[in-house]
Design a protein around this motif. Structure first.
Motif, mmCIF file in Angstrom:
data_model
loop_
_atom_site.group_PDB
_atom_site.id
_atom_site.type_symbol
_atom_site.label_atom_id
_atom_site.label_comp_id
_atom_site.label_asym_id
_atom_site.label_seq_id
_atom_site.Cartn_x
_atom_site.Cartn_y
_atom_site.Cartn_z
ATOM 1 N N UNK A 223 9.232 11.591 -4.977
ATOM 2 C CA UNK A 223 9.165 10.786 -3.625
ATOM 3 C C UNK A 223 10.233 10.306 -2.935
ATOM 4 N N UNK A 224 10.970 10.005 -2.071
ATOM 5 C CA UNK A 224 12.100 9.400 -1.787
ATOM 6 C C UNK A 224 11.391 8.388 -0.684
ATOM 7 N N UNK A 225 10.961 7.267 -1.395
ATOM 8 C CA UNK A 225 10.484 5.635 -0.899
ATOM 9 C C UNK A 225 12.068 5.224 -0.503
ATOM 10 N N UNK A 226 11.940 4.892 0.979
ATOM 11 C CA UNK A 226 13.269 3.853 1.539
ATOM 12 C C UNK A 226 12.536 2.286 1.654
ATOM 13 N N UNK A 227 13.315 1.544 1.977
ATOM 14 C CA UNK A 227 12.949 0.495 2.497
ATOM 15 C C UNK A 227 13.991 -0.486 2.814
ATOM 16 N N UNK A 228 14.545 -1.138 4.247
ATOM 17 C CA UNK A 228 14.731 -1.230 4.494
ATOM 18 C C UNK A 228 14.723 -2.764 4.825
ATOM 19 N N UNK A 229 14.083 -3.624 3.505
ATOM 20 C CA UNK A 229 13.637 -4.598 4.162
ATOM 21 C C UNK A 229 13.418 -5.708 3.007
ATOM 22 N N UNK B 211 0.588 -0.861 0.156
ATOM 23 C CA UNK B 211 0.255 -0.185 -0.371
ATOM 24 C C UNK B 211 1.176 1.353 0.185
ATOM 25 N N UNK B 212 2.360 0.952 0.763
ATOM 26 C CA UNK B 212 2.864 2.896 0.690
ATOM 27 C C UNK B 212 3.070 2.575 -0.973
ATOM 28 N N UNK B 213 4.397 1.667 -1.305
ATOM 29 C CA UNK B 213 4.413 1.320 -2.558
ATOM 30 C C UNK B 213 3.300 2.364 -3.843
ATOM 31 N N UNK C 115 15.104 -4.472 -6.390
ATOM 32 C CA UNK C 115 15.011 -5.599 -7.891
ATOM 33 C C UNK C 115 13.189 -6.351 -7.380
ATOM 34 N N UNK C 116 13.177 -6.198 -6.237
ATOM 35 C CA UNK C 116 11.911 -6.856 -5.514
ATOM 36 C C UNK C 116 10.853 -5.282 -5.551
#
Length: 272
Positions: A224-230, A210-212, A234-235
């Motif tokens: 938009x700055x999107x940060x993912x640590x998980x 939902x955030x994506x 590629x995913x």
């Protein structure tokens, strides 16, 4: 009583001016001309602020020209040149500015106590007015400190007047739409500047998705700055492409596209 000098630090004041002459950013510090104890440093800082407001680079030449009428009182261009020459780096501007600000507030605190004492020594003064004036003086002084932020009722009236005037003139409100219609309805149009929003749920229910989705919707109209640590890049990209094409993530990741769906590889290239 021992005679005491008002607290000040001329070296720190001069270091602030010198840092600005060495191209430090004046917008990174919270100082007013009145914070300077030295009159010539005060005039130089006024010149620096004036140049910044005009979007003019602060250097020896521009500053001397800006304070030309007071240059002789300041000590001439030789004094300004000396300031820049004596400071090896401008990296500690914030540190110097904090010293100047703290001592300025100390002097203002002394002035506050003097004003309170004057009211106390006045036998004709109304005691209720004295306490009210004392509260006002102290509140105004506290409002100058950082990071304490005090909003008085009168401040709030001004803020609300500006806010609702803006809302009244805007079409569709001032919120940033998420692109999810039902969610925007519950949020009053979308995300509102200044809000801190936390989306929490147990693992695997779709928080990242939902955030994506929201990020992609907003990105259609701005950055938009999107940060993912998980998840890896590629995913996240697999999910974006799957959503754009209306395919499952499993199909995107399977590869060998021509064998299970004609033209899927070409669609992916178009999506990217």
């Amino acid at each position: 009583m021992q005679d005491r000098r008002l607290p000040h630090n001329i070296d720190a004041e001069e270091a602030v001016i010198a840092s600005l002459l060495l191209q430090a950013d004046i917008k990174t510090i919270n100082l007013d001309p009145a914070d300077f104890y030295s009159e010539r440093n005060k005039k130089l800082f006024i010149g620096c602020k004036s140049l910044s407001e005009k979007n003019v680079v602060i250097d020896i030449i521009t500053l001397c020209n800006e304070v030309a009428k007071d240059l002789d009182d300041i000590g001439g261009d030789a004094f300004v040149v000396g300031l820049a020459a004596d400071l090896p780096t401008s990296m500690d501007l914030v540190y110097y500015a904090n010293i100047v600000k703290k001592l300025s507030l100390k002097r203002q605190l002394i002035s506050f106590t003097d004003q309170v004492a004057a009211m106390g020594y006045d036998p004709a003064g109304d005691i209720k007015d004295d306490f009210l004036n004392t509260d006002t003086l102290l509140l105004n002084l506290r409002k100058k400190t950082v990071p304490i932020q005090i909003v008085t009722p009168s401040d709030r009236v001004k803020l609300l007047n500006a806010r609702y005037s803006k809302l009244g003139e805007s079409v569709g409100g001032v919120a940033l739409p998420t692109g999810l219609t039902e969610l925007d309805k519950h949020l009053g149009g979308g995300f509102v500047a200044g809000d801190f929003i936390v989306i929490a749920a147990r693992t695997g229910v779709g928080k990242t998705t939902i955030l994506q989705t929201i990020g992609n919707n907003i990105a259609a109209h701005g950055n938009v700055l999107y940060i993912s640590v998980e998840m890896s890049t590629e995913s996240l990209t697999d999910r974006d492409v799957a959503g754009y094409l209306g395919e499952s993530v499993a199909n995107i990741r399977r590869g060998d596209y021509e064998n299970f769906k004609e033209g899927l590889y070409g669609k992916i290239l178009i999506a990217l």
